[in-house]
Write a protein that holds these residues in place. Structure first.
Motif, PDB file in Angstrom:
ATOM      1  N   CYS A 174       0.853  -1.205   0.000  1.00  0.00           N
ATOM      2  CA  CYS A 174       0.000   0.000   0.000  1.00  0.00           C
ATOM      3  C   CYS A 174       0.882   1.246   0.000  1.00  0.00           C
ATOM      4  CB  CYS A 174      -0.940  -0.005   1.196  1.00  0.00           C
ATOM      5  SG  CYS A 174      -2.158  -1.339   1.157  1.00  0.00           S
ATOM      6  N   TYR A 176       2.274   4.865  -0.310  1.00  0.00           N
ATOM      7  CA  TYR A 176       1.694   6.202  -0.159  1.00  0.00           C
ATOM      8  C   TYR A 176       2.832   7.224  -0.088  1.00  0.00           C
ATOM      9  CZ  TYR A 176      -0.982  10.169   1.442  1.00  0.00           C
ATOM     10  OH  TYR A 176      -1.565  11.415   1.528  1.00  0.00           O
ATOM     11  N   ARG A 202      -4.167   0.079   4.520  1.00  0.00           N
ATOM     12  CA  ARG A 202      -4.063   1.418   3.920  1.00  0.00           C
ATOM     13  C   ARG A 202      -3.849   2.433   5.036  1.00  0.00           C
ATOM     14  NH1 ARG A 202      -4.297   1.165  -1.125  1.00  0.00           N
ATOM     15  NH2 ARG A 202      -5.367  -0.547  -2.191  1.00  0.00           N
TER      16      ARG A 202
END
Length: 375
Positions: A174, A176, A202
């Motif tokens: 995930c 980011y 997340r």
């Protein structure tokens, strides 16, 4: 560092840390108290029930699926105490019992320094972070940061050839922010991507301070470049101070709000740096001294016997509960003031924590979340 976990132990460790209300400090208390993760897993349901409510325990099937998927992705799950686990992180209070690592774990054998700063950093701030990271990388240092926009990305991009570590707030799958996928791909060639979070997780706002603690724990020191007064970079600096790491900051314009936090660090005693030599000089004593020894954690075999002894009596439990409140209390004080032995107090604290009613704090302190509630 100790031996590697057996496959059975690895499943038990992952099940324990993925169970509800089990964080790194709780994990260590449970494993050390019961002699191993498997025995601690057996004890979880009764402990939580006595603390006030049942909890969800990670199943064997869930843990085995996560391990298989991590391996399928070419990453590895490294346990606290194993040879590949970063020694600086292992010595940190609240070190994750398991980290997922993609890339070259050998990078952890070299000295590491964090460079963090504003996501909306100025051109000058990004250029300074880039130059600092490149020069420190050339001098043998591994650069640690959080893969965020701005200063983090500039530091990673300037040091991916010499070795850099990016710490995720979510699962290893995930990324980011998502636009840094190419940068993450370059990092894994000679560096590593690291997270303590499960696959598929997340990142939420509350996960970034946890990530920042890992950044601080991996590093001998943290350099802050352009940070506002309320920023994640200042959280990283505070956590680094708690862990006994060196905190350094670059001066910025007093007219730029992006520099208010970093300038405040300098006012409060952070080391003033304007070049890579300043960082190397500040960290030299820590390099010479080496990382402190990691706190002990049991690597007992999965079939090891659990801790022998009965559960606390109701009056013992009540005495400990009465001493707790929203203000932090030292566990040693709870033992002395309750009149109970340390084992009894630790079991009561584990019961409350697994029921979601207790917070463990740095320095061996605890506080009660639901003050006023009594069973």
């Amino acid at each position: 560092m100790g031996p590697r976990l057996s496959p059975e132990q690895r499943v038990s460790w992952l099940r324990l840390i993925r169970s509800e209300n089990v964080g790194p400090r709780t994990f260590r208390s449970l494993v050390n108290h019961f002699g191993g993760a498997a025995a601690a897993l057996d004890a979880l349901p009764d402990l939580a029930r006595r603390g006030g409510r049942p909890i969800l325990v990670c199943s064997r099937a869930e843990a085995e699926r996560e391990i298989a998927e991590i391996e399928r992705r070419g990453a590895q799950l490294i346990a606290l105490g194993e040879p590949d686990y970063p020694q600086t992180l292992a010595a940190a209070d609240g070190a994750p019992p398991l980290i997922t690592v993609a890339g070259a774990a050998t990078v952890f054998q070299r000295p590491m320094v964090a460079i963090v700063g504003a996501r909306n950093a100025s051109s000058a701030g990004r250029s300074f972070a880039s130059r600092l990271a490149q020069e420190l990388g050339g001098a043998g240092w591994v650069i640690v940061s959080g893969l965020a926009r701005g200063v983090d990305a500039a530091a990673h991009d300037a040091s991916f050839r010499s070795g850099t570590v990016a710490v995720f707030a979510g699962g290893i799958d995930c990324l980011y922010p998502p636009e840094h996928a190419d940068l993450a791909g370059r990092i894994v060639d000679d560096g590593a991507l690291v997270t303590e979070m499960p696959l598929g997780w997340r990142p939420r706002g509350q996960d970034f301070p946890r990530r920042n603690r890992v950044i601080a724990g991996l590093s001998l020191g943290v350099v802050v470049v352009e940070a506002a007064l309320r920023s994640g970079s200042l959280i990283t600096a505070r956590l680094a101070t708690e862990l006994g790491r060196e905190v350094m900051a670059a001066p910025g314009s007093p007219l730029d709000p992006r520099c208010e936090g970093s300038n405040a660090l300098l006012r409060d005693g952070a080391t003033f740096i304007t070049r890579s030599d300043d960082v190397i000089e500040a960290l030299a004593p820590l390099v010479d001294r080496g990382p402190p020894p990691a706190p002990p954690i049991s690597l007992a075999q999965a079939g090891a016997a659990g801790f022998e002894g009965g559960e606390p009596q109701d009056d013992q439990r009540m005495r400990v509960l009465e001493l707790l409140g929203p203000s932090p209390a030292a566990i040693d004080d709870l033992v002395r003031q309750s009149g109970s032995d340390a084992r009894t107090v630790q079991i009561v604290l584990l019961e409350l924590e697994l029921a979601g009613r207790l917070d463990r704090l740095p320095g061996g302190k605890v506080s009660l979340r639901d003050f006023g509630f009594r069973p």
